[in-house]
Design a protein around this motif. Sequence first.
Motif, PDB file in Angstrom:
ATOM      1  N   ARG A  94       0.830  -1.212   0.000  1.00 44.70           N
ATOM      2  CA  ARG A  94       0.000   0.000   0.000  1.00 44.70           C
ATOM      3  C   ARG A  94       0.867   1.266   0.000  1.00 44.70           C
ATOM      4  O   ARG A  94       0.570   2.224  -0.719  1.00 44.70           O
ATOM      5  N   THR A  95       1.924   1.259   0.791  1.00 45.54           N
ATOM      6  CA  THR A  95       2.801   2.430   0.879  1.00 45.54           C
ATOM      7  C   THR A  95       3.514   2.691  -0.449  1.00 45.54           C
ATOM      8  O   THR A  95       3.585   3.840  -0.897  1.00 45.54           O
ATOM      9  N   LEU A  96       4.030   1.654  -1.077  1.00 51.57           N
ATOM     10  CA  LEU A  96       4.750   1.834  -2.342  1.00 51.57           C
ATOM     11  C   LEU A  96       3.815   2.060  -3.522  1.00 51.57           C
ATOM     12  O   LEU A  96       4.235   2.602  -4.547  1.00 51.57           O
ATOM     13  N   GLY A  97       2.570   1.636  -3.396  1.00 54.40           N
ATOM     14  CA  GLY A  97       1.619   1.833  -4.492  1.00 54.40           C
ATOM     15  C   GLY A  97       2.116   1.181  -5.770  1.00 54.40           C
ATOM     16  O   GLY A  97       2.543   0.027  -5.764  1.00 54.40           O
ATOM     17  N   HIS A  98       2.091   1.928  -6.859  1.00 55.69           N
ATOM     18  CA  HIS A  98       2.508   1.395  -8.162  1.00 55.69           C
ATOM     19  C   HIS A  98       3.979   1.005  -8.204  1.00 55.69           C
ATOM     20  O   HIS A  98       4.386   0.269  -9.104  1.00 55.69           O
ATOM     21  N   GLN A  99       4.768   1.474  -7.254  1.00 59.04           N
ATOM     22  CA  GLN A  99       6.200   1.152  -7.263  1.00 59.04           C
ATOM     23  C   GLN A  99       6.506  -0.208  -6.638  1.00 59.04           C
ATOM     24  O   GLN A  99       7.620  -0.699  -6.763  1.00 59.04           O
ATOM     25  N   TRP A 100       5.533  -0.827  -5.955  1.00 57.48           N
ATOM     26  CA  TRP A 100       5.786  -2.133  -5.354  1.00 57.48           C
ATOM     27  C   TRP A 100       5.810  -3.200  -6.431  1.00 57.48           C
ATOM     28  O   TRP A 100       5.005  -3.196  -7.366  1.00 57.48           O
ATOM     29  N   ASN A 101       6.726  -4.146  -6.309  1.00 56.45           N
ATOM     30  CA  ASN A 101       6.799  -5.239  -7.256  1.00 56.45           C
ATOM     31  C   ASN A 101       7.561  -6.403  -6.652  1.00 56.45           C
ATOM     32  O   ASN A 101       8.347  -6.218  -5.729  1.00 56.45           O
ATOM     33  N   THR A 102       7.326  -7.588  -7.186  1.00 50.15           N
ATOM     34  CA  THR A 102       8.131  -8.739  -6.794  1.00 50.15           C
ATOM     35  C   THR A 102       9.462  -8.724  -7.536  1.00 50.15           C
ATOM     36  O   THR A 102      10.390  -9.433  -7.164  1.00 50.15           O
ATOM     37  N   ARG A 103       9.538  -7.930  -8.570  1.00 48.35           N
ATOM     38  CA  ARG A 103      10.779  -7.729  -9.322  1.00 48.35           C
ATOM     39  C   ARG A 103      11.411  -6.417  -8.869  1.00 48.35           C
ATOM     40  O   ARG A 103      10.758  -5.608  -8.227  1.00 48.35           O
ATOM     41  N   ILE A 104      12.652  -6.220  -9.234  1.00 50.37           N
ATOM     42  CA  ILE A 104      13.323  -4.959  -8.919  1.00 50.37           C
ATOM     43  C   ILE A 104      13.176  -4.055 -10.138  1.00 50.37           C
ATOM     44  O   ILE A 104      13.815  -4.271 -11.170  1.00 50.37           O
ATOM     45  N   VAL A 105      12.291  -3.069 -10.026  1.00 50.63           N
ATOM     46  CA  VAL A 105      12.024  -2.140 -11.121  1.00 50.63           C
ATOM     47  C   VAL A 105      12.055  -0.736 -10.537  1.00 50.63           C
ATOM     48  O   VAL A 105      11.348  -0.438  -9.581  1.00 50.63           O
ATOM     49  N   VAL A 106      12.889   0.112 -11.124  1.00 49.86           N
ATOM     50  CA  VAL A 106      12.992   1.493 -10.675  1.00 49.86           C
ATOM     51  C   VAL A 106      12.562   2.401 -11.814  1.00 49.86           C
ATOM     52  O   VAL A 106      13.030   2.265 -12.942  1.00 49.86           O
TER      53      VAL A 106
END
Length: 173
Positions: A94-106
């Motif tokens: 919830r805190t990361l929103g769209h930035q949360w992922n099981t992969r490392i994506v910046v």
Amino acid sequence: MVSEVWYTVLVGLVALERLAELIVAKRNLAWSLSRGGRESGFSHYPFMVVLHTGLLAGCLLEVWLRGDDFRPALGWPMLALVLAAQALRWWCIRTLGHQWNTRIVVVPGLPRVTSGPYRLFAHPNYVAVVVEGFALPLVHTAWITAAVFTVLNAALLAVRIRAETDALRSAHA
């Protein structure tokens, strides 16, 4: 036999939660890539999938094959930790929103998130993974699964946290 059935239901619910995570991650991956996001550290991802799938399978196999009884003095506190780990994981999502992922994506240009559990420590999602990794098996005394997953996960997290830290550092340099 009754406790094994209830434990199987618990592991099944955790598996469904993991599938929900993958749905969120897939949606967020598309969002990130459409905004120029770059994936890194992808070489360890298949191992992570196998390890986490193995955790769930190992829990069930060990409980059903070894036939240990449910031990309330261990099982109930471990169940509380499993639930706390799920709450922490979804707080992270919830805190990361769209930035949360099981992969490392910046995604370039997005500020580093420092709110929610991220104001307390750098990698709270991994705290949830570590806690769940030993607590879920120990709900029903699957100590072999807990030990094997913990050791393998420690090695995986050493690689993953280094890759994630490098990706975030280069994006925010």
